[in-house]
Write a protein that holds these residues in place. Sequence first.
Motif, PDB file in Angstrom:
ATOM      1  N   MET A   1       9.100  -6.229  23.624  1.00 33.52           N
ATOM      2  CA  MET A   1       8.472  -6.877  22.503  1.00 33.52           C
ATOM      3  C   MET A   1       9.288  -6.640  21.247  1.00 33.52           C
ATOM      4  O   MET A   1       9.873  -5.583  21.049  1.00 33.52           O
ATOM      5  CB  MET A   1       7.075  -6.308  22.284  1.00 33.52           C
ATOM      6  CG  MET A   1       6.066  -6.677  23.312  1.00 33.52           C
ATOM      7  SD  MET A   1       4.505  -5.888  22.920  1.00 33.52           S
ATOM      8  CE  MET A   1       3.606  -7.301  22.387  1.00 33.52           C
ATOM      9  N   ALA A   2       9.270  -7.614  20.418  1.00 28.63           N
ATOM     10  CA  ALA A   2       9.971  -7.488  19.143  1.00 28.63           C
ATOM     11  C   ALA A   2       9.094  -6.729  18.148  1.00 28.63           C
ATOM     12  O   ALA A   2       7.871  -6.791  18.199  1.00 28.63           O
ATOM     13  CB  ALA A   2      10.305  -8.871  18.596  1.00 28.63           C
ATOM     14  N   ASP A   3       9.757  -6.012  17.267  1.00 28.51           N
ATOM     15  CA  ASP A   3       9.016  -5.298  16.226  1.00 28.51           C
ATOM     16  C   ASP A   3       8.408  -6.299  15.257  1.00 28.51           C
ATOM     17  O   ASP A   3       9.012  -7.322  14.930  1.00 28.51           O
ATOM     18  CB  ASP A   3       9.938  -4.353  15.465  1.00 28.51           C
ATOM     19  CG  ASP A   3      10.417  -3.215  16.341  1.00 28.51           C
ATOM     20  OD1 ASP A   3       9.676  -2.841  17.250  1.00 28.51           O
ATOM     21  OD2 ASP A   3      11.528  -2.712  16.085  1.00 28.51           O
ATOM     22  N   ARG A   4       7.224  -5.987  14.803  1.00 31.53           N
ATOM     23  CA  ARG A   4       6.600  -6.885  13.847  1.00 31.53           C
ATOM     24  C   ARG A   4       7.241  -6.685  12.478  1.00 31.53           C
ATOM     25  O   ARG A   4       7.691  -5.587  12.146  1.00 31.53           O
ATOM     26  CB  ARG A   4       5.089  -6.657  13.790  1.00 31.53           C
ATOM     27  CG  ARG A   4       4.669  -5.302  13.347  1.00 31.53           C
ATOM     28  CD  ARG A   4       3.143  -5.168  13.401  1.00 31.53           C
ATOM     29  NE  ARG A   4       2.757  -3.869  12.957  1.00 31.53           N
ATOM     30  CZ  ARG A   4       2.432  -3.569  11.710  1.00 31.53           C
ATOM     31  NH1 ARG A   4       2.424  -4.515  10.797  1.00 31.53           N
ATOM     32  NH2 ARG A   4       2.105  -2.343  11.365  1.00 31.53           N
ATOM     33  N   PRO A   5       7.316  -7.745  11.679  1.00 28.90           N
ATOM     34  CA  PRO A   5       7.967  -7.610  10.357  1.00 28.90           C
ATOM     35  C   PRO A   5       7.178  -6.693   9.435  1.00 28.90           C
ATOM     36  O   PRO A   5       5.956  -6.678   9.446  1.00 28.90           O
ATOM     37  CB  PRO A   5       7.994  -9.041   9.819  1.00 28.90           C
ATOM     38  CG  PRO A   5       7.050  -9.817  10.666  1.00 28.90           C
ATOM     39  CD  PRO A   5       6.880  -9.091  11.964  1.00 28.90           C
ATOM     40  N   VAL A   6       7.914  -5.924   8.645  1.00 26.73           N
ATOM     41  CA  VAL A   6       7.321  -4.972   7.707  1.00 26.73           C
ATOM     42  C   VAL A   6       7.533  -5.507   6.296  1.00 26.73           C
ATOM     43  O   VAL A   6       8.595  -6.031   5.976  1.00 26.73           O
ATOM     44  CB  VAL A   6       7.980  -3.585   7.860  1.00 26.73           C
ATOM     45  CG1 VAL A   6       7.409  -2.598   6.875  1.00 26.73           C
ATOM     46  CG2 VAL A   6       7.828  -3.082   9.279  1.00 26.73           C
ATOM     47  N   ALA A   7       6.521  -5.365   5.456  1.00 25.64           N
ATOM     48  CA  ALA A   7       6.656  -5.805   4.066  1.00 25.64           C
ATOM     49  C   ALA A   7       7.734  -4.987   3.361  1.00 25.64           C
ATOM     50  O   ALA A   7       7.956  -3.816   3.683  1.00 25.64           O
ATOM     51  CB  ALA A   7       5.319  -5.651   3.344  1.00 25.64           C
ATOM     52  N   VAL A   8       8.404  -5.614   2.410  1.00 29.31           N
ATOM     53  CA  VAL A   8       9.501  -4.951   1.695  1.00 29.31           C
ATOM     54  C   VAL A   8       9.000  -3.719   0.961  1.00 29.31           C
ATOM     55  O   VAL A   8       9.690  -2.696   0.888  1.00 29.31           O
ATOM     56  CB  VAL A   8      10.157  -5.942   0.702  1.00 29.31           C
ATOM     57  CG1 VAL A   8      11.238  -5.266  -0.098  1.00 29.31           C
ATOM     58  CG2 VAL A   8      10.732  -7.119   1.453  1.00 29.31           C
ATOM     59  N   ILE A   9       7.782  -3.768   0.452  1.00 31.77           N
ATOM     60  CA  ILE A   9       7.235  -2.652  -0.323  1.00 31.77           C
ATOM     61  C   ILE A   9       7.050  -1.417   0.552  1.00 31.77           C
ATOM     62  O   ILE A   9       7.197  -0.289   0.097  1.00 31.77           O
ATOM     63  CB  ILE A   9       5.900  -3.072  -0.969  1.00 31.77           C
ATOM     64  CG1 ILE A   9       6.165  -4.198  -1.963  1.00 31.77           C
ATOM     65  CG2 ILE A   9       5.231  -1.919  -1.662  1.00 31.77           C
ATOM     66  CD1 ILE A   9       4.922  -4.848  -2.491  1.00 31.77           C
ATOM     67  N   GLU A  10       6.779  -1.604   1.836  1.00 26.68           N
ATOM     68  CA  GLU A  10       6.519  -0.479   2.733  1.00 26.68           C
ATOM     69  C   GLU A  10       7.781   0.130   3.323  1.00 26.68           C
ATOM     70  O   GLU A  10       7.721   1.164   3.981  1.00 26.68           O
ATOM     71  CB  GLU A  10       5.602  -0.940   3.865  1.00 26.68           C
ATOM     72  CG  GLU A  10       4.230  -1.361   3.382  1.00 26.68           C
ATOM     73  CD  GLU A  10       3.374  -1.917   4.497  1.00 26.68           C
ATOM     74  OE1 GLU A  10       3.821  -1.883   5.659  1.00 26.68           O
ATOM     75  OE2 GLU A  10       2.275  -2.379   4.202  1.00 26.68           O
ATOM     76  N   LYS A  11       8.934  -0.483   3.100  1.00 29.65           N
ATOM     77  CA  LYS A  11      10.188   0.030   3.653  1.00 29.65           C
ATOM     78  C   LYS A  11      10.683   1.219   2.841  1.00 29.65           C
ATOM     79  O   LYS A  11      10.360   1.378   1.666  1.00 29.65           O
ATOM     80  CB  LYS A  11      11.264  -1.059   3.626  1.00 29.65           C
ATOM     81  CG  LYS A  11      11.031  -2.179   4.597  1.00 29.65           C
ATOM     82  CD  LYS A  11      12.183  -3.162   4.532  1.00 29.65           C
ATOM     83  CE  LYS A  11      11.980  -4.316   5.471  1.00 29.65           C
ATOM     84  NZ  LYS A  11      13.097  -5.268   5.391  1.00 29.65           N
ATOM     85  N   GLU A  20      16.801  -7.552  -1.443  1.00 29.76           N
ATOM     86  CA  GLU A  20      15.385  -7.197  -1.530  1.00 29.76           C
ATOM     87  C   GLU A  20      15.118  -6.065  -2.515  1.00 29.76           C
ATOM     88  O   GLU A  20      13.976  -5.669  -2.705  1.00 29.76           O
ATOM     89  CB  GLU A  20      14.873  -6.760  -0.149  1.00 29.76           C
ATOM     90  CG  GLU A  20      15.034  -7.786   0.935  1.00 29.76           C
ATOM     91  CD  GLU A  20      14.741  -7.224   2.304  1.00 29.76           C
ATOM     92  OE1 GLU A  20      14.866  -5.988   2.482  1.00 29.76           O
ATOM     93  OE2 GLU A  20      14.387  -7.989   3.196  1.00 29.76           O
ATOM     94  N   LEU A  21      16.158  -5.547  -3.146  1.00 26.50           N
ATOM     95  CA  LEU A  21      16.010  -4.365  -3.988  1.00 26.50           C
ATOM     96  C   LEU A  21      15.100  -4.606  -5.195  1.00 26.50           C
ATOM     97  O   LEU A  21      14.300  -3.747  -5.553  1.00 26.50           O
ATOM     98  CB  LEU A  21      17.383  -3.883  -4.448  1.00 26.50           C
ATOM     99  CG  LEU A  21      17.435  -2.536  -5.143  1.00 26.50           C
ATOM    100  CD1 LEU A  21      16.931  -1.449  -4.206  1.00 26.50           C
ATOM    101  CD2 LEU A  21      18.835  -2.224  -5.604  1.00 26.50           C
ATOM    102  N   GLY A  22      15.178  -5.779  -5.799  1.00 22.68           N
ATOM    103  CA  GLY A  22      14.341  -6.071  -6.962  1.00 22.68           C
ATOM    104  C   GLY A  22      12.857  -6.092  -6.615  1.00 22.68           C
ATOM    105  O   GLY A  22      12.029  -5.517  -7.327  1.00 22.68           O
TER     106      GLY A  22
END
Length: 89
Positions: A1-11, A20-22
């Motif tokens: 299974m593929a990993d589900r996408p994670v929100a940028v804020i949670e990375k 995505e830095l901004g």
Amino acid sequence: MADRPVAVIEKRLMDVKLGELGSWLGGRDFTPNGLISAVRRGHDRYYNKYINVKKGGIGGVAMLLVGYMAMSYLWEYDHIKHDRWRKYH
């Protein structure tokens, strides 16, 4: 299974791409309580990784002391620079 996408804020910072830095910085909490909690999390992570271990060595404490020495040298560099003995003034 593929990993589900994670929100940028949670990375984590190391997982964020340059584009995505901004948006990542925009999602951080820069209030005084947010900064205090970030410092507390960093202290807890350092303590659990280097100090609170079963077979600990001098590495964690030595890293802390070297960091303190480097920071105090940088803070006092202007005073050290002006106290040198010089041939010509």
